[in-house]
Design an enzyme around this catalytic site. Sequence first.
Site, PDB file in Angstrom:
ATOM      1  N   ASP A  41       0.864  -1.190   0.000  1.00 33.38           N
ATOM      2  CA  ASP A  41       0.000   0.000   0.000  1.00 33.38           C
ATOM      3  C   ASP A  41       0.895   1.232   0.000  1.00 33.38           C
ATOM      4  OD1 ASP A  41      -3.017  -0.668   0.521  1.00 33.38           O
ATOM      5  OD2 ASP A  41      -1.916  -2.028   1.817  1.00 33.38           O
ATOM      6  N   ARG A  57      -7.070  10.575   2.154  1.00 31.19           N
ATOM      7  CA  ARG A  57      -6.743   9.556   1.147  1.00 31.19           C
ATOM      8  C   ARG A  57      -7.599   9.738  -0.109  1.00 31.19           C
ATOM      9  NH1 ARG A  57      -7.570   4.063   4.345  1.00 31.19           N
ATOM     10  NH2 ARG A  57      -6.701   3.148   2.423  1.00 31.19           N
ATOM     11  N   LYS A  74      -9.419   1.047  -5.243  1.00 30.26           N
ATOM     12  CA  LYS A  74     -10.108   0.599  -4.034  1.00 30.26           C
ATOM     13  C   LYS A  74     -10.954   1.735  -3.460  1.00 30.26           C
ATOM     14  CE  LYS A  74      -6.097   1.484  -1.043  1.00 30.26           C
ATOM     15  NZ  LYS A  74      -4.991   0.890  -0.300  1.00 30.26           N
ATOM     16  N   HIS A  75     -11.954   1.408  -2.583  1.00 26.80           N
ATOM     17  CA  HIS A  75     -12.391   0.085  -2.109  1.00 26.80           C
ATOM     18  C   HIS A  75     -13.781  -0.155  -2.674  1.00 26.80           C
ATOM     19  CE1 HIS A  75      -9.684   1.818   0.954  1.00 26.80           C
ATOM     20  NE2 HIS A  75      -9.272   0.582   1.193  1.00 26.80           N
ATOM     21  N   HIS A 117     -11.679  -1.991   9.469  1.00 22.45           N
ATOM     22  CA  HIS A 117     -10.716  -2.792  10.213  1.00 22.45           C
ATOM     23  C   HIS A 117     -11.326  -3.250  11.535  1.00 22.45           C
ATOM     24  CE1 HIS A 117      -7.898  -0.817   7.452  1.00 22.45           C
ATOM     25  NE2 HIS A 117      -7.075  -1.804   7.716  1.00 22.45           N
ATOM     26  N   ASP A 161      -9.908  -6.912   0.260  1.00 23.14           N
ATOM     27  CA  ASP A 161      -9.191  -6.213   1.318  1.00 23.14           C
ATOM     28  C   ASP A 161      -8.762  -7.279   2.329  1.00 23.14           C
ATOM     29  OD1 ASP A 161      -8.106  -4.162   2.790  1.00 23.14           O
ATOM     30  OD2 ASP A 161      -9.916  -2.944   2.815  1.00 23.14           O
TER      31      ASP A 161
END
Length: 582
Positions: A139, A208, A238-239, A251, A324
């Site tokens: 990444d 991001r 992504k995503h 996460h 992912d």
Amino acid sequence: MIFDILSKKFQRHNTGQKIVKIAKKLCSALAALALMTPLFPEIPDDADFWSDYPNAELADFLVSKMDDGELLSQILMFGWAGEEPSDLLNRWISERGLGSVKVFGWNTDDTDKVAESISEVQERSQKRKLKIPLFVATDQEGGWIRHVKGDTTETPGNMAIGASALPMDSYYSAYYISREINALGINMNFAPTVDLYTNINSSVIGSRSFGENPDFVGKLGSEFVRGSLDAGVIPTAKHFPGHGDTSLDSHGKLPEISADYETLKKRELIPFKYLIDKKIPAIMSGHLSFPNIIGNGEPASLSHKFLTEILRGDLKYDGLIITDDMMMNGATMYAGSVSAAFTAAIRAGNDIILSSTTAELNENLWTRNIALMKSDGEFRGSVKDAARRVLRAKLEYFKSPNAAPLHPDLKTVHERVPDKDGQKFFLSQACRSITAYKTGNFPYKRKEGERVLLAGQTQFDSFFTEARKRYGQDCSQFKFDYELGPIQTDWMGNQIEKLALGYDTIIFCVANERSSEIAMRLKKLHGKKVIILSILTPVPVLGFDWADTILCGYSWSKYSFKALFGALNGEFTPSGILPLPQ
């Protein structure tokens, strides 16, 4: 067909049923012989990945030579936690033919060691009979997501690209980022992030994202893809189908996004459509639930509807689909176990199943899926199709002229990393991104005798260095940690409120909500000039109407701090736009 021709001919000459029966037997024998004939008569049995045959035919040949374990291993991607690959990961490669590995950011401070480790795992892959190389991924999005550290460049990132609004900034950001990781032997990058900044309270996406406009993000994402490919690295969008409309991080738990399919088509799916039209080679599926599209709550990463019906069917995507990290709770909580999540991911249509940890050789995720391949023909077909797609992608990439080396040249790594041309570009890009959100006494020039306090995070040396270059080495400093708990935050707020009384001007770096809370304590002071330099997402400072000046830089990169203080000091006029919903 032969039987029909012979049968008609014999009947026409009245040779009788006996001849017809003989012809039928002959045709049956010919058909049986055809079945026994090798499917790839032109490819010798000892051919391997590097043999010179058309990619499609060679991919089919390789699949035909693989047993169930090799097929399943080819669609797995494991990471390693230490400074170098573990014995367990090496066994997966040597004994089972693991298809891909992931370089995570836990132990990547030694750039030479990263390159050396990649060379070693590739060497193991080449000792197997079929000599199938590994996809080596990481990444390296730019900005604060930079898994390969060491000597690689810390860049301004996606939101800075969105602020400059120039497609060339996206292209060259990807180009120089990719040139650096290519030099280390990394051939796949999990970037660009084309999630929209729909929910400005998103803690996991934030800076991001390129911004909130779907077409704008699609165009910048397309240029990022082009830059990556030109530098010899496989980009991964992504995503899918979009992580931007939630403040939750997958996460920790499975985010639920309330958008229906019509909304997605008009919003989140547009950037992916741009990239699919540009032949993006890989897309990452996100652990995201859309209850108004699929009522059972399954995440898109485990959903046949999202991956096969929508992504493959509606959007006409034919590249690789990569999950992912399957160790994220967003996937395993729904499936009930890691092994069940792996099974569901394969059935849904993923081609590569990613795990941040290396599985034990006989964990359930292996034994369960091997058993299913033997008992369930449809499931085995899914594994086989995914392996074929992975092999086809590898053949197309590794036999291209600018593929990353299997064995990076350790003697030249430090000549290529950091990229010298890239460093010049990233400073200029950072300058183009700086946004003047509020300008009072701007640009700021320190007056004789003026007392200046610099307040910022201990981790950001560049903030203090660049400030003192312009405003004097006698500027005082107030430092605090980037990560603070509520009690520490309150204590730091009390401290600066008292300390600031002795200064005329306070230049404060706001990086997150905690630092924003500390900075807010300066609002109570009167007769003080407060200058706010915002890095990462500017959302925490949008209500700072009481501050004299607010500049947004979008990153903690040294280039962003140079650009922020250059703009503040009047060295150039900031021209960036705020890439947020207006």
